[in-house]
Design an enzyme around this catalytic site. Structure first.
Site, PDB file in Angstrom:
ATOM      1  N   CYS B 101       0.912  -1.199  -0.014  1.00 48.79           N
ATOM      2  CA  CYS B 101      -0.125   0.098  -0.017  1.00 48.79           C
ATOM      3  C   CYS B 101       0.928   1.284   0.184  1.00 48.79           C
ATOM      4  O   CYS B 101       0.487   2.239  -0.517  1.00 48.79           O
ATOM      5  CB  CYS B 101      -1.113   0.129   1.200  1.00 48.79           C
ATOM      6  SG  CYS B 101      -2.151  -1.251   1.229  1.00 48.79           S
ATOM      7  N   ILE B 102       1.950   1.210   0.587  1.00 45.93           N
ATOM      8  CA  ILE B 102       2.879   2.260   0.434  1.00 45.93           C
ATOM      9  C   ILE B 102       3.972   2.433  -0.512  1.00 45.93           C
ATOM     10  O   ILE B 102       4.244   3.437  -1.093  1.00 45.93           O
ATOM     11  CB  ILE B 102       3.568   2.331   2.000  1.00 45.93           C
ATOM     12  CG1 ILE B 102       2.834   1.936   3.198  1.00 45.93           C
ATOM     13  CG2 ILE B 102       4.327   3.633   2.055  1.00 45.93           C
ATOM     14  CD1 ILE B 102       1.546   3.146   3.096  1.00 45.93           C
TER      15      ILE B 102
END
Lengths: 164, 102
Positions: B101-102
């Site tokens: 997600c990052i």
């Protein structure tokens, strides 16, 4: 080409666990080519205040999901709410969440907000709350613009709005 | 000409290469062209980093991993690969869709 998809997040809470949803979803949106605007109001202003942004806390009171398993204990049971008011519990819960976030390679708030800005996100502070709290432009990280609620509505015409 | 090379390999519904062994630098040029990107040395620096990272970990690197790993700023990555650098690099580099997600 048709207009680009646009998502706007409203951050109204300033606890550590309430800061990450907009930042993580906003980052995901940017990574998918979606325009992102984040509006910080009331306690949410703490997320973009230089003084508080990297000192947000996670008070365990009122969070039913807090469990001993998260503390690394072998027995995974709910932590009684009354425990949450004991001195030091907020610090323990905060430190724990920071550690977990770090393990997941989630950057600290200040760095995360800079990444979002570098990727094109617009960050706005709510003028009314800024005035109410006696803050000025200098209190906020670079790149934050102070706007009225009306300006925010104008700037997010057609956007999908998420209130946190 | 680039259309020819693209039609010789299979892509999934989202545009990621199905068989990683099909990847060649020429194919990368063709995929990039389809995405509207003309590859420069800087693009290749990112592509090579991602391929190396994926070979080590079995996963496509996330945007932050690319930025930290290559030293190329987030801002510049978005200029090099507009609208979602991590996914676009993964497509061009013949890697799987990034999962982080990052």
């Amino acid at each position: 080409m048709s207009e680009n998809r646009h998502m706007a997040f409203i951050c109204s809470k300033g606890n550590l666990d309430m800061a990450y949803p907009a930042l993580i979803m906003g980052w995901a949106a940017l990574g998918n080519g979606v325009d992102v605007t984040i509006f910080f109001t009331f306690w949410g202003l703490d997320i973009i205040r230089k003084k508080t942004m990297d000192r947000l806390k996670l008070p365990p009171v009122g969070i039913a999901g807090m469990r001993t398993g998260m503390m690394g204990l072998p027995v995974d049971i709910g932590i009684p709410q009354i425990m949450g008011v004991l001195p030091g519990m907020t610090e323990v819960a905060t430190a724990l969440m920071r550690k977990k976030m770090e393990e997941l390679e989630v950057p600290p708030i200040s760095e995360f907000l800079q990444m979002l800005q570098d990727a094109g996100a617009k960050l706005y502070a709510c003028k009314m709350t800024v005035d109410m709290m006696g803050l000025t432009q200098d209190d906020f990280m670079d790149g934050v613009e102070i706007v009225t609620a009306g300006d925010f509505i104008d700037k997010t015409e057609g956007a999908q709005i998420i209130f946190i | 000409m680039s259309d020819d090379i693209l039609s010789t390999v299979a892509f999934d519904a989202e545009g990621y290469l199905v068989n990683p062994d099909d990847w060649t630098p020429e194919l990368a040029e063709a995929i990039a062209a389809r995405e509207g990107i003309q590859l420069t040395e800087k693009h290749w620096q990112v592509i090579n980093f991602c391929r190396q990272k994926a070979a080590e970990t079995g996963k496509s690197p996330t945007l932050r991993q690319i930025s930290v790993g290559t030293g190329i700023s987030t801002k510049e990555l978005f200029q090099l690969f507009p609208k979602g650098p991590a996914k676009r690099v993964a497509k061009i580099a013949g890697l799987k869709k990034p999962e982080g997600c990052i």
